[in-house]
Design a protein around this motif. Structure first.
Motif, PDB file in Angstrom:
ATOM      1  N   TYR A   1       6.589   9.449  -0.662  1.00 22.95           N
ATOM      2  CA  TYR A   1       5.631   8.304  -0.487  1.00 22.95           C
ATOM      3  C   TYR A   1       5.353   7.852  -2.196  1.00 22.95           C
ATOM      4  O   TYR A   1       5.014   8.950  -2.859  1.00 22.95           O
TER       5      TYR A   1
ATOM      6  N   MET B   1       4.343  -0.199   3.322  1.00 25.69           N
ATOM      7  CA  MET B   1       2.943  -0.285   3.981  1.00 25.69           C
ATOM      8  C   MET B   1       2.409  -1.512   3.451  1.00 25.69           C
ATOM      9  O   MET B   1       2.177  -1.766   2.372  1.00 25.69           O
TER      10      MET B   1
ATOM     11  N   TYR C   1      12.088   7.969   4.609  1.00 23.80           N
ATOM     12  CA  TYR C   1      12.307   9.020   5.764  1.00 23.80           C
ATOM     13  C   TYR C   1      13.911   9.298   5.957  1.00 23.80           C
ATOM     14  O   TYR C   1      14.461   8.589   5.897  1.00 23.80           O
TER      15      TYR C   1
ATOM     16  N   ALA D   1      14.417  12.446  15.348  1.00 28.14           N
ATOM     17  CA  ALA D   1      13.369  11.614  15.011  1.00 28.14           C
ATOM     18  C   ALA D   1      13.333  11.724  13.480  1.00 28.14           C
ATOM     19  O   ALA D   1      14.009  12.503  12.851  1.00 28.14           O
ATOM     20  N   PRO D   2      12.844  10.619  12.791  1.00 28.55           N
ATOM     21  CA  PRO D   2      12.766  10.568  11.397  1.00 28.55           C
ATOM     22  C   PRO D   2      11.601  11.677  10.934  1.00 28.55           C
ATOM     23  O   PRO D   2      10.719  12.113  11.592  1.00 28.55           O
TER      24      PRO D   2
ATOM     25  N   PHE E   1       9.471  12.886   7.302  1.00 32.23           N
ATOM     26  CA  PHE E   1       9.174  12.420   5.972  1.00 32.23           C
ATOM     27  C   PHE E   1       9.753  12.971   4.662  1.00 32.23           C
ATOM     28  O   PHE E   1       9.922  14.070   4.778  1.00 32.23           O
TER      29      PHE E   1
ATOM     30  N   LEU F   1      15.689   5.944   5.766  1.00 40.12           N
ATOM     31  CA  LEU F   1      14.673   4.864   5.989  1.00 40.12           C
ATOM     32  C   LEU F   1      13.759   4.538   5.057  1.00 40.12           C
ATOM     33  O   LEU F   1      13.050   5.575   4.611  1.00 40.12           O
TER      34      LEU F   1
ATOM     35  N   TRP G   1       9.456  -1.509   8.419  1.00 33.00           N
ATOM     36  CA  TRP G   1      10.688  -0.685   8.209  1.00 33.00           C
ATOM     37  C   TRP G   1      11.963  -1.401   7.828  1.00 33.00           C
ATOM     38  O   TRP G   1      12.335  -2.412   8.517  1.00 33.00           O
ATOM     39  N   GLY G   2      12.757  -1.007   6.979  1.00 36.05           N
ATOM     40  CA  GLY G   2      14.159  -1.136   6.616  1.00 36.05           C
ATOM     41  C   GLY G   2      14.960  -0.746   8.014  1.00 36.05           C
ATOM     42  O   GLY G   2      14.642   0.152   8.712  1.00 36.05           O
ATOM     43  N   ALA G   3      16.249  -1.237   8.033  1.00 31.59           N
ATOM     44  CA  ALA G   3      17.207  -0.923   9.191  1.00 31.59           C
ATOM     45  C   ALA G   3      17.666   0.518   8.814  1.00 31.59           C
ATOM     46  O   ALA G   3      18.470   0.886   9.825  1.00 31.59           O
TER      47      ALA G   3
ATOM     48  N   TYR H   1      -1.937  -2.304   6.248  1.00 32.32           N
ATOM     49  CA  TYR H   1      -1.832  -0.867   6.485  1.00 32.32           C
ATOM     50  C   TYR H   1      -0.761  -0.719   7.684  1.00 32.32           C
ATOM     51  O   TYR H   1      -0.718   0.132   8.226  1.00 32.32           O
ATOM     52  N   GLN H   2       0.079  -1.842   7.838  1.00 30.79           N
ATOM     53  CA  GLN H   2       1.253  -1.720   8.842  1.00 30.79           C
ATOM     54  C   GLN H   2       2.330  -1.361   8.039  1.00 30.79           C
ATOM     55  O   GLN H   2       2.770  -1.990   7.086  1.00 30.79           O
ATOM     56  N   LEU H   3       3.096  -0.381   8.699  1.00 25.00           N
ATOM     57  CA  LEU H   3       4.722  -0.056   7.886  1.00 25.00           C
ATOM     58  C   LEU H   3       5.601  -1.270   8.571  1.00 25.00           C
ATOM     59  O   LEU H   3       5.693  -1.592   9.690  1.00 25.00           O
TER      60      LEU H   3
ATOM     61  N   PHE I   1       7.410   4.512   1.763  1.00 28.18           N
ATOM     62  CA  PHE I   1       7.848   5.560   2.419  1.00 28.18           C
ATOM     63  C   PHE I   1       9.498   5.834   2.465  1.00 28.18           C
ATOM     64  O   PHE I   1      10.190   4.682   2.545  1.00 28.18           O
TER      65      PHE I   1
ATOM     66  N   ASN J   1       0.863  -1.135  -0.013  1.00 31.37           N
ATOM     67  CA  ASN J   1       0.023   0.023   0.067  1.00 31.37           C
ATOM     68  C   ASN J   1       0.773   1.269   0.219  1.00 31.37           C
ATOM     69  O   ASN J   1       0.451   2.337   0.357  1.00 31.37           O
TER      70      ASN J   1
END
Lengths: 114, 109
Positions: B48, B91, B35, B42-43, B45, B87, B99-101, B95-97, B33, B30
């Motif tokens: 997308y 999704m 970041y 903090a990351p 944005f 990063l 994440w890569g390392a 709709y869960q993200l 992203f 979905n």
């Protein structure tokens, strides 16, 4: 404009002690709220998320818990910290209903458990 | 399982161009992203992508190929302030993200 704040920024705690990290969002209503943990060399790990007051979903079983006592307040807690709880904790929010919307992160809280 | 792969670290020269790759295998898609995260912060944005192709935003561009499970972030006219971790996050169908390392980008003068 919307802002997000979390505190404390840095915390050093002994093993077995309790934990409370707080996060507040201003300038928006009914946001979706998230707690993430970031460990060195690993991707962000979603710990908890909330779509409303008192509604908490846990993604990872552990000794941490979360609460949302008010619409724009999200708290991460533990009764007894473990060494493995050390890490960088990030609170984030997203507009409700925007499942693919941008996440806005707080400043982060660096927790060291000794 | 679900997996996001991106290089651990890259080095580039100020003023040059760098491409950071991200490959993914997820349960559904979905959107993807990017970041930026400066050390200890903090990351924030960057972009997308949900459709194939290139999205350009100033000095930064992001590309997506859904059939190949591949994206890249292109940074042009590198500046010292671009030194950060980048990063990649996908999704999934719930709709869960995921994440890569992250890729730590080091800019040298």
């Amino acid at each position: 404009s919307q802002t997000i704040h979390q505190w404390p920024a840095t915390l050093v705690q002994p093993v077995g002690s309790p934990l409370s990290l707080e996060c507040t969002v201003e300038g928006t209503s009914n946001p979706n709220l998230y707690w993430y943990r970031q460990a060195a060399g690993r991707g962000l790990q979603l710990l908890f998320y909330s779509v409303g007051i008192g509604q908490i979903s846990s993604e990872v079983p552990q000794n941490l818990s979360a609460s949302r006592p008010q619409d724009r307040q999200f708290i991460l807690s533990s009764k007894k910290l473990l060494l493995s709880d050390s890490g960088f904790y990030l609170c984030a929010w997203r507009l409700a209903g925007e499942d693919t919307g941008e996440l806005f992160f707080g400043e982060g809280s660096r927790l060291t458990v000794l | 399982g679900q997996n996001i792969d991106q290089p651990t670290e890259m080095t580039a020269t100020e003023g040059a161009i760098v491409q950071i790759n991200c490959t993914y295998q997820t349960s559904g898609f979905n959107g993807l992203f990017w970041y930026q995260q400066h050390a200890g912060e903090a990351p924030t944005f960057l972009s997308y992508n949900v459709l194939d192709g290139l999205e350009e935003k100033g000095r930064f561009s992001s590309f997506l190929s859904r059939s190949k499970g591949y994206s890249y972030l292109l940074l042009k006219e590198l500046q010292m302030k671009d030194s950060a971790s980048y990063l990649c996050a996908v999704m999934d169908s719930n709709y869960q993200l995921i994440w890569g390392a992250g890729t730590k980008l080091i800019i040298k003068p």
